[in-house]
Write an enzyme that holds these catalytic residues in place. Sequence first.
Site, PDB file in Angstrom:
ATOM      1  N   CYS A   1       1.955  -6.581   6.678  1.00 33.38           N
ATOM      2  CA  CYS A   1       2.995  -6.976   5.891  1.00 33.38           C
ATOM      3  C   CYS A   1       3.677  -5.481   5.999  1.00 33.38           C
ATOM      4  O   CYS A   1       3.243  -4.475   6.076  1.00 33.38           O
ATOM      5  CB  CYS A   1       2.626  -7.244   4.492  1.00 33.38           C
ATOM      6  SG  CYS A   1       3.850  -7.177   3.384  1.00 33.38           S
TER       7      CYS A   1
ATOM      8  N   CYS B   1       7.071  -5.826  -3.789  1.00 36.77           N
ATOM      9  CA  CYS B   1       5.726  -6.395  -3.388  1.00 36.77           C
ATOM     10  C   CYS B   1       5.426  -7.813  -3.921  1.00 36.77           C
ATOM     11  O   CYS B   1       5.537  -7.789  -5.164  1.00 36.77           O
ATOM     12  CB  CYS B   1       4.635  -5.449  -3.795  1.00 36.77           C
ATOM     13  SG  CYS B   1       3.075  -5.715  -3.173  1.00 36.77           S
TER      14      CYS B   1
ATOM     15  N   ASP C   1      -6.956   6.831  11.965  1.00 31.57           N
ATOM     16  CA  ASP C   1      -7.161   5.929  10.969  1.00 31.57           C
ATOM     17  C   ASP C   1      -8.726   5.825  10.775  1.00 31.57           C
ATOM     18  O   ASP C   1      -9.257   4.438  10.812  1.00 31.57           O
ATOM     19  CB  ASP C   1      -6.581   4.648  11.367  1.00 31.57           C
ATOM     20  CG  ASP C   1      -6.330   3.725  10.360  1.00 31.57           C
ATOM     21  OD1 ASP C   1      -6.549   3.900   9.064  1.00 31.57           O
ATOM     22  OD2 ASP C   1      -6.086   2.275  10.802  1.00 31.57           O
TER      23      ASP C   1
ATOM     24  N   CYS D   1       9.781  -0.227  -3.876  1.00 34.68           N
ATOM     25  CA  CYS D   1       8.387  -0.978  -3.246  1.00 34.68           C
ATOM     26  C   CYS D   1       7.639  -1.954  -4.508  1.00 34.68           C
ATOM     27  O   CYS D   1       7.086  -2.839  -4.042  1.00 34.68           O
ATOM     28  CB  CYS D   1       7.803   0.055  -2.691  1.00 34.68           C
ATOM     29  SG  CYS D   1       7.430   1.483  -3.773  1.00 34.68           S
TER      30      CYS D   1
ATOM     31  N   CYS E   1      -3.233  -6.620  -1.522  1.00 35.97           N
ATOM     32  CA  CYS E   1      -2.364  -6.535  -0.254  1.00 35.97           C
ATOM     33  C   CYS E   1      -2.370  -7.592   0.630  1.00 35.97           C
ATOM     34  O   CYS E   1      -3.393  -8.085   0.998  1.00 35.97           O
ATOM     35  CB  CYS E   1      -2.586  -5.134  -0.005  1.00 35.97           C
ATOM     36  SG  CYS E   1      -1.326  -4.812   1.539  1.00 35.97           S
TER      37      CYS E   1
ATOM     38  N   CYS F   1      11.959   0.812   1.753  1.00 37.70           N
ATOM     39  CA  CYS F   1      12.161   2.042   1.357  1.00 37.70           C
ATOM     40  C   CYS F   1      13.450   2.676   1.872  1.00 37.70           C
ATOM     41  O   CYS F   1      13.546   2.877   3.021  1.00 37.70           O
ATOM     42  CB  CYS F   1      10.868   2.821   1.920  1.00 37.70           C
ATOM     43  SG  CYS F   1      10.800   4.523   1.409  1.00 37.70           S
TER      44      CYS F   1
ATOM     45  N   CYS G   1       6.895  -3.211   1.957  1.00 35.42           N
ATOM     46  CA  CYS G   1       7.185  -2.133   1.090  1.00 35.42           C
ATOM     47  C   CYS G   1       7.696  -0.715   1.873  1.00 35.42           C
ATOM     48  O   CYS G   1       8.101   0.146   1.579  1.00 35.42           O
ATOM     49  CB  CYS G   1       5.968  -1.517   0.286  1.00 35.42           C
ATOM     50  SG  CYS G   1       4.427  -1.412   1.204  1.00 35.42           S
TER      51      CYS G   1
ATOM     52  N   CYS H   1      13.376   5.909  -7.949  1.00 35.41           N
ATOM     53  CA  CYS H   1      13.288   4.551  -7.077  1.00 35.41           C
ATOM     54  C   CYS H   1      11.952   3.800  -7.334  1.00 35.41           C
ATOM     55  O   CYS H   1      10.998   4.454  -7.491  1.00 35.41           O
ATOM     56  CB  CYS H   1      13.446   4.944  -5.600  1.00 35.41           C
ATOM     57  SG  CYS H   1      13.273   3.684  -4.513  1.00 35.41           S
TER      58      CYS H   1
ATOM     59  N   CYS I   1      10.344  10.462  -4.259  1.00 36.38           N
ATOM     60  CA  CYS I   1      10.558   8.995  -4.600  1.00 36.38           C
ATOM     61  C   CYS I   1      11.581   8.857  -5.697  1.00 36.38           C
ATOM     62  O   CYS I   1      12.233   8.138  -6.030  1.00 36.38           O
ATOM     63  CB  CYS I   1       9.423   8.329  -5.003  1.00 36.38           C
ATOM     64  SG  CYS I   1       8.214   7.793  -3.818  1.00 36.38           S
TER      65      CYS I   1
HETATM   66  S1  SF4 Z   1      10.714   2.389  -1.938  1.00 36.22           S
HETATM   67 FE1  SF4 Z   1      10.071   4.453  -0.870  1.00 36.22          FE
HETATM   68  S2  SF4 Z   1      11.218   6.101  -2.012  1.00 36.22           S
HETATM   69 FE2  SF4 Z   1      11.453   4.016  -3.217  1.00 36.22          FE
HETATM   70  S3  SF4 Z   1       9.521   4.423  -4.878  1.00 36.22           S
HETATM   71 FE3  SF4 Z   1       8.830   3.244  -2.842  1.00 36.22          FE
HETATM   72  S4  SF4 Z   1       7.858   4.841  -1.422  1.00 36.22           S
HETATM   73 FE4  SF4 Z   1       9.328   5.873  -3.077  1.00 36.22          FE
HETATM   74  S1  SF4 Z   2       2.134  -4.088   2.406  1.00 34.37           S
HETATM   75 FE1  SF4 Z   2       3.099  -6.084   1.539  1.00 34.37          FE
HETATM   76  S2  SF4 Z   2       1.573  -6.874   0.147  1.00 34.37           S
HETATM   77 FE2  SF4 Z   2       0.894  -4.710   0.760  1.00 34.37          FE
HETATM   78  S3  SF4 Z   2       1.787  -3.449  -0.992  1.00 34.37           S
HETATM   79 FE3  SF4 Z   2       3.118  -3.297   0.724  1.00 34.37          FE
HETATM   80  S4  SF4 Z   2       4.645  -5.175   0.093  1.00 34.37           S
HETATM   81 FE4  SF4 Z   2       2.671  -5.243  -0.965  1.00 34.37          FE
END
Ligand code: SF4
Ligand code: SF4
Length: 311
Positions: free
Chosen positions: A241, A198, A133, A194, A214, A248, A244, A191, A188
């Site tokens: 967080c 968010c 990272d 996410c 974020c 998924c 997202c 879909c 994806c």
């Molecule tokens: S929730 Fe997962 S599969 Fe759906 S759009 Fe987001 S990243 Fe892609």
């Molecule tokens: S971590 Fe939380 S705030 Fe950040 S992009 Fe994903 S859902 Fe949004």
Amino acid sequence: MLKNSKTELTQFIKQRAVELGFSWCGIAEAKFLEREAKHVEAFINKGFHGEMKYLENHFEKRLDPRKLVDGAKSVISFAFNYFQENNFSNSEIKVSQYAWGKDYHEVLKEKLKLIVNDLETKIGKFNARCFVDSAPVLERSWAANAGFGWIGKNTMMINKQMGSYFFLAEIICDLELNYDDAIAKDYCGSCNKCVESCPTQAIHGDKTMDGSKCISYFTIELKKEMTTDFQQKWNDWIFGCDICQQVCPWNRFSKPNTEDNFMPLFDFEKQTKKDWLEMTDEIFNSTFKYSPLKRAGLQKIKNNIASLKKS
Ligand code: SF4
Ligand code: SF4
């Protein structure tokens, strides 16, 4: 250096990765990341990195691993599962799963160093650097190039069989190895979960995210005091967080990790907001000595909780 075939070395590395608990290891040729160059530039130009100014640095190095390691030929990528058995769904406050155990930077760096040492015992000295990272390495791109999965709309690396709760890590080295194929498809599809889930509308749906919106950025990285009302959308997250990733569909395949180092250091579920606000530096420092929570520090966490209380 003793003579070993590319195939022997590749197999040795992948075998050691499994033995050390990594879920996946793949290898890509070290070269300039042409496709990513314009994305990195656009991300910075749009200010999506917020106060994370370190992301502006080392532009050339981030796109070309040969500028990070002399004579680099291979980028070996690793994925380590951190999905947790208990989801602490009843807790009054929420801490991102990746931070429940010991700091992954240190845990995974040690494992990478073991692999390098084992290789040196086998073939002698070679040029290598280990990254976990780390800002100069576009680790999701390297994992994608080596076939781990695709970068989802939530900008996470997603594997079709295992989901996205993974730490990524890399060894960049001057060894010539066998290279894996990237996955051509993006799963994806239509879909949009996410994007829709968010709370701060940080995800744009085109695989870009405004990092400066974020919750992870606000609760960990942002040093100055909040001047917006975003904390009203934090949904009780006080460090990172996971929303997202939780929504998924590919994470329905996630399996709990079994690494002792990543077992929760603390009973996050039982701790109330009041308990956190009353925590002393002494308790925090001893409990979270080896934890990623150190990065924010107790005062920042208390400020985050105080923000929630106002909302
Ligand atoms: S929730 Fe997962 S599969 Fe759906 S759009 Fe987001 S990243 Fe892609
Ligand atoms: S971590 Fe939380 S705030 Fe950040 S992009 Fe994903 S859902 Fe949004």
